[in-house]
Design a protein around this motif. Structure first.
Motif, short mmCIF file in Angstrom:
data_model
loop_
_atom_site.label_atom_id
_atom_site.label_comp_id
_atom_site.label_asym_id
_atom_site.label_seq_id
_atom_site.Cartn_x
_atom_site.Cartn_y
_atom_site.Cartn_z
N UNK A 202 31.89 43.56 45.81
CA UNK A 202 33.26 43.04 45.74
C UNK A 202 33.37 42.03 44.61
N UNK A 203 32.38 41.15 44.51
CA UNK A 203 32.37 40.16 43.44
C UNK A 203 32.36 40.82 42.07
N UNK A 204 31.49 41.84 41.92
CA UNK A 204 31.41 42.56 40.65
C UNK A 204 32.73 43.26 40.33
N UNK A 205 33.34 43.83 41.36
CA UNK A 205 34.61 44.55 41.16
C UNK A 205 35.72 43.60 40.71
N UNK A 206 35.77 42.40 41.29
CA UNK A 206 36.79 41.44 40.89
C UNK A 206 36.58 40.98 39.45
N UNK A 207 35.33 40.82 39.06
CA UNK A 207 35.03 40.44 37.68
C UNK A 207 35.47 41.54 36.72
N UNK A 208 35.20 42.79 37.07
CA UNK A 208 35.60 43.92 36.24
C UNK A 208 37.13 43.98 36.11
N UNK A 209 37.82 43.76 37.22
CA UNK A 209 39.29 43.76 37.19
C UNK A 209 39.82 42.68 36.26
N UNK A 210 39.24 41.48 36.35
CA UNK A 210 39.67 40.38 35.50
C UNK A 210 39.42 40.69 34.03
N UNK A 211 38.26 41.28 33.74
CA UNK A 211 37.94 41.66 32.36
C UNK A 211 38.94 42.68 31.84
#
Length: 218
Positions: free
Chosen positions: A189-198
């Motif tokens: 989930x953390x990785x996914x949120x970072x990807x979304x922000x990028x």
């Protein structure tokens, strides 16, 4: 891992929507309040047509003070104001209050810097032709600096997106990252949120750069 992401898909969409609400309010405030503030900041400087040392110094002090404060501290310091304005300190609208307070002076400074890029001779020519202050602002300054202003708006939007992620305890993508990615140790989930922000940053930067390029008359 993918089961967690699938089950949280509705939460992702809600969080993205909350993030856009925060961005819309804060960036809108920056444009409608920060732009006039930046123009006043520029025109009251030494050598400008509305030169006024006191007003210029007050604006300069306020802008520098707010911009120097870390957003997390500003978020906490403005809790009473947020509660007074929206009646709560939780949710995307509540987060938009400190975001707007941070965005307005940030964008005002960028507006002032963009206007400084306009050749002084252009302003002097407009004054010599009898242009009114409003005409100088609208037809000369904002028109000449439009490409730079779009770039400034792009930078401001990306900064507010970053700030909105910091406000993770009140809503948005940051809230999802903290509640599930951090507290529940769901790394995916953390990785996914970072990807979304990028991805959001890349999209905003691409659109802003394209518009600025189209409007650039050089």
């Amino acid at each position: 891992m993918f089961n967690n992401l699938t089950s949280l898909l509705p939460d992702f969409w809600i969080s993205i929507g909350q993030t856009f609400i925060m961005l819309g309010i804060s960036v809108g405030s920056a444009v409608f309040v920060g732009t006039p503030l930046g123009i006043l900041f520029f025109f009251t400087d030494r050598g400008q047509i509305f030169e006024h040392k006191v007003i210029h110094r007050v604006i300069d002090y306020v802008v520098n003070t707010v911009r120097s404060m870390p957003f997390v501290i500003l978020l906490v310091a403005l809790i009473p104001l947020t509660r007074w304005v929206v009646g709560t300190t939780i949710g995307p609208v509540a987060a938009a209050v400190p975001l707007s307070i941070a965005a307005i002076p940030y964008f005002a400074r960028l507006v002032e810097q963009s206007l400084r890029e306009v050749p002084k001779g252009v302003i002097e020519a407009a004054v010599a032709m009898g242009a009114s202050p409003l005409e100088i602002i609208w037809k000369v300054l904002l028109n000449e600096a439009r490409s730079s202003l779009i770039s400034a708006l792009t930078v401001t939007t990306i900064s507010m997106l970053s700030y909105s992620a910091m406000a993770g305890t009140v809503g948005g993508i940051g809230d999802l990252a903290i509640r599930f990615g951090y507290y529940r140790f769901q790394t995916e989930v953390m990785v996914s949120t970072v990807i979304i922000l990028i991805l959001l940053v890349q999209i905003i930067q691409f659109i802003g750069s394209r518009i600025a390029h189209v409007l650039d008359k050089r």
